[in-house]
Design a protein around this motif. Structure first.
Motif, PDB file in Angstrom:
ATOM      1  N   ASP A   1       6.476   5.964  17.266  1.00  0.00           N
ATOM      2  CA  ASP A   1       7.683   6.719  17.954  1.00  0.00           C
ATOM      3  C   ASP A   1       7.958   6.178  19.045  1.00  0.00           C
ATOM      4  O   ASP A   1       8.749   6.846  19.862  1.00  0.00           O
ATOM      5  N   ASP A   2       7.454   5.036  19.605  1.00  0.00           N
ATOM      6  CA  ASP A   2       7.889   4.879  21.735  1.00  0.00           C
ATOM      7  C   ASP A   2       9.156   4.361  21.355  1.00  0.00           C
ATOM      8  O   ASP A   2      10.114   5.147  22.767  1.00  0.00           O
ATOM      9  N   LEU A   3       9.756   3.363  20.973  1.00  0.00           N
ATOM     10  CA  LEU A   3      11.063   3.644  21.407  1.00  0.00           C
ATOM     11  C   LEU A   3      11.914   3.801  21.026  1.00  0.00           C
ATOM     12  O   LEU A   3      12.584   4.267  22.113  1.00  0.00           O
ATOM     13  N   TYR A   4      11.799   5.208  19.849  1.00  0.00           N
ATOM     14  CA  TYR A   4      12.231   6.600  20.028  1.00  0.00           C
ATOM     15  C   TYR A   4      12.407   7.070  20.892  1.00  0.00           C
ATOM     16  O   TYR A   4      13.505   8.148  21.871  1.00  0.00           O
ATOM     17  N   ALA A   5      11.725   7.274  22.034  1.00  0.00           N
ATOM     18  CA  ALA A   5      11.304   8.417  22.771  1.00  0.00           C
ATOM     19  C   ALA A   5      11.924   7.900  24.124  1.00  0.00           C
ATOM     20  O   ALA A   5      12.983   8.389  24.542  1.00  0.00           O
ATOM     21  N   VAL A   6      12.114   6.795  24.291  1.00  0.00           N
ATOM     22  CA  VAL A   6      12.824   5.820  24.985  1.00  0.00           C
ATOM     23  C   VAL A   6      14.481   6.277  25.339  1.00  0.00           C
ATOM     24  O   VAL A   6      15.192   6.488  26.014  1.00  0.00           O
TER      25      VAL A   6
ATOM     26  N   THR B   1      17.772   2.408  29.657  1.00  0.00           N
ATOM     27  CA  THR B   1      16.303   2.269  29.046  1.00  0.00           C
ATOM     28  C   THR B   1      15.531   1.281  29.828  1.00  0.00           C
ATOM     29  O   THR B   1      14.693   1.237  30.277  1.00  0.00           O
ATOM     30  N   LYS B   2      15.879   0.423  30.532  1.00  0.00           N
ATOM     31  CA  LYS B   2      15.630  -0.570  31.379  1.00  0.00           C
ATOM     32  C   LYS B   2      15.094  -0.042  32.631  1.00  0.00           C
ATOM     33  O   LYS B   2      14.297   0.051  33.322  1.00  0.00           O
ATOM     34  N   VAL B   3      15.388   1.259  33.261  1.00  0.00           N
ATOM     35  CA  VAL B   3      14.400   1.924  34.067  1.00  0.00           C
ATOM     36  C   VAL B   3      13.312   1.918  33.661  1.00  0.00           C
ATOM     37  O   VAL B   3      12.197   2.736  33.946  1.00  0.00           O
TER      38      VAL B   3
ATOM     39  N   GLN C   1       5.485  11.315  30.813  1.00  0.00           N
ATOM     40  CA  GLN C   1       4.512  12.261  30.311  1.00  0.00           C
ATOM     41  C   GLN C   1       5.844  12.164  28.649  1.00  0.00           C
ATOM     42  O   GLN C   1       5.216  12.444  27.538  1.00  0.00           O
ATOM     43  N   TYR C   2       6.053  12.319  28.936  1.00  0.00           N
ATOM     44  CA  TYR C   2       7.707  12.084  26.998  1.00  0.00           C
ATOM     45  C   TYR C   2       6.768  11.042  26.723  1.00  0.00           C
ATOM     46  O   TYR C   2       6.647  11.125  24.791  1.00  0.00           O
ATOM     47  N   TYR C   3       7.384   9.977  27.185  1.00  0.00           N
ATOM     48  CA  TYR C   3       6.737   8.899  27.172  1.00  0.00           C
ATOM     49  C   TYR C   3       5.120   8.512  26.201  1.00  0.00           C
ATOM     50  O   TYR C   3       5.136   8.775  24.646  1.00  0.00           O
TER      51      TYR C   3
END
Length: 118
Positions: free
Chosen positions: A73-78, A89-91, A64-66
């Motif tokens: 902004d997906d990289l920032y969301a992770v 972040t790998k998980v 949901q967050y991603y």
């Protein structure tokens, strides 16, 4: 000549992202089922089924967050989710990849794999 797997597998990742983003946008905005187009109804139904069936609460929160983050902004969301929740972040990326693959398998676009940790 064998097909180049790096080029042939990318289509489904992008398609899956669009499907998940559509699902979460419909969830966020509230919707009138009777006013949805048939493709949106199908996307919603399959995503909702997979979301509830295949993912535990923590994974659901990650997805949901991603998928509700703004495009680009997906990289920032992770990174943000990783820092706020002390999850590597790998998980997070593994959960996202599994979600994308699972939705494509559910739709019949990909064959089911025994291990979805691609």
């Amino acid at each position: 000549m064998k097909p180049d797997k790096t080029k042939t597998t990318e289509w489904w990742r992008s398609t899956a992202c669009h499907m998940w983003r559509t699902y979460f946008a419909l969830e966020r905005d509230g919707f009138d089922w009777d006013k949805l187009s048939m493709p949106d109804k199908r996307i919603y139904a399959v995503c909702h089924h997979v979301f509830l069936k295949d993912f535990v609460k923590t994974d659901q929160e990650i997805l949901q967050y991603y998928f509700t983050s703004r495009w680009g902004d997906d990289l920032y969301a992770v990174e943000d989710y990783s820092l706020k929740n002390s999850i590597p972040t790998k998980v997070i990326w593994m959960v996202i990849r599994r979600a994308n693959r699972t939705i494509m398998e559910e739709c019949g676009f990909l064959e089911r794999k025994e291990n979805n940790d691609e």
